[in-house]
Motif scaffolding. Sequence first.
Motif, PDB file in Angstrom:
ATOM      1  N   GLN A 185       0.925  -1.161  -0.074  1.00 44.55           N
ATOM      2  CA  GLN A 185      -0.090  -0.163  -0.047  1.00 44.55           C
ATOM      3  C   GLN A 185       1.026   1.390   0.011  1.00 44.55           C
ATOM      4  O   GLN A 185       1.834   1.407   0.796  1.00 44.55           O
ATOM      5  CB  GLN A 185      -0.922   0.031   1.139  1.00 44.55           C
ATOM      6  CG  GLN A 185      -2.040   1.244   1.082  1.00 44.55           C
ATOM      7  CD  GLN A 185      -2.987   0.890   2.077  1.00 44.55           C
ATOM      8  OE1 GLN A 185      -2.987  -0.064   3.075  1.00 44.55           O
ATOM      9  NE2 GLN A 185      -4.199   1.670   2.260  1.00 44.55           N
TER      10      GLN A 185
ATOM     11  N   GLU B 122      -8.159   0.494  -5.684  1.00 44.94           N
ATOM     12  CA  GLU B 122      -7.116  -0.106  -4.578  1.00 44.94           C
ATOM     13  C   GLU B 122      -5.818  -0.200  -5.732  1.00 44.94           C
ATOM     14  O   GLU B 122      -4.827  -0.235  -4.918  1.00 44.94           O
ATOM     15  CB  GLU B 122      -7.657  -1.526  -4.321  1.00 44.94           C
ATOM     16  CG  GLU B 122      -8.726  -1.407  -3.119  1.00 44.94           C
ATOM     17  CD  GLU B 122      -9.236  -2.844  -2.686  1.00 44.94           C
ATOM     18  OE1 GLU B 122      -8.326  -3.562  -2.692  1.00 44.94           O
ATOM     19  OE2 GLU B 122     -10.202  -2.969  -2.458  1.00 44.94           O
TER      20      GLU B 122
ATOM     21  N   HIS C 108      -2.106   1.245  -4.003  1.00 40.11           N
ATOM     22  CA  HIS C 108      -1.136   0.269  -4.992  1.00 40.11           C
ATOM     23  C   HIS C 108      -0.893   0.827  -6.269  1.00 40.11           C
ATOM     24  O   HIS C 108      -1.952   1.034  -7.209  1.00 40.11           O
ATOM     25  CB  HIS C 108      -1.337  -1.210  -5.109  1.00 40.11           C
ATOM     26  CG  HIS C 108      -1.840  -1.558  -3.546  1.00 40.11           C
ATOM     27  ND1 HIS C 108      -2.940  -1.499  -3.083  1.00 40.11           N
ATOM     28  CD2 HIS C 108      -1.191  -2.231  -2.531  1.00 40.11           C
ATOM     29  CE1 HIS C 108      -3.298  -1.900  -2.032  1.00 40.11           C
ATOM     30  NE2 HIS C 108      -2.131  -2.694  -1.665  1.00 40.11           N
TER      31      HIS C 108
END
Length: 342
Positions: A24, A147, A180
């Motif tokens: 992350q 994400e 990401h």
Amino acid sequence: MTLQAELRVHRDGFTLELDLVVEQGEVVALLGPNGAGKTTALRALAGLLPGSRVTADGSSWDGLPTEKRPVGVVFQDYLLFATMSVLDNVAFGLRARGARKAEADAAALRWLTRVGLAEFAKARPRTLSGGQAQRVALARALATSPELLLLDEPLAALDASTRLRLRSELGRHLRDYPGHTLLITHDPLDAMVLADRLVIVENGRVVQQGTPREVVRQPRTDYVAHLVGLNFYRGVADGTEVRLDGGGTLTVAEPARGPVHVVFAPSAVSLFTERPAGSPRNTWRAVVAGVEQHAHTTRVDLDGSPAVFADVTTATVAELRLRPGDPLWVSLKATEIHTYAR
């Protein structure tokens, strides 16, 4: 949160076997020559090709259709919808996920403000410059809070001056992005400036990975060495002498034993029309194979044992009157050579 991907794609005689881990907030650059599998990897992660297993913090994306994957993509040509306004382009992903128009438009305007294009909200994509289109595409990708952000050669379509400015701006946005990021690129400068970690693929396989500093210091293949601009050889070391696989021997400053890689910068190579006086540790004859201008230096390609690239000034080119076929003496200090185990 860690994103893990196992990509196993077989199509048209090509096989991609690639395992990726992206933490992350981390930016990973995927580099490789044409046909290495970079675009195949991007399409598999986006859900456009079968054969991928992707998990994020233990949650599997397997079986999710493309429109349901928490992925944002910025394509090389940006692919903005020509019939929509800039605002509608940015709001598109939110609307596709069920947001009401007023809510999606408000979020899109906030993103346009962040990338400095709020005044173009009602404009059509065809009226934008390349740099503006790139920022709209980035805003559209980030508006859905993905994400995973996939960037496919995001600066390739820009001219040199715009690219310099947008690279810095893109780096700022990526530092603020909490998800990401996977950057697909063939440009080493984009990768070195924007990425925290590099993954290099050739023929569908990972051949090297590490931080930009690690990769630059110890390239593992000819492609990687060319990417970072180093002379690269394989050989066998016996103390301070290295016998090169392709012919020739080099004397190095640091003793080593066994199979090694050998690298040195083209700028460390000196050229002479006659054998240099004194006793340089490495001196050999070579023939000019080619001369090419590289920014403020000139790259000279030399055939010899070993063959070598040398970077010299324009003044040196004029003084030596370098032309293909000319014989020269090559000199290289042992202290300029770096070796490491294969």
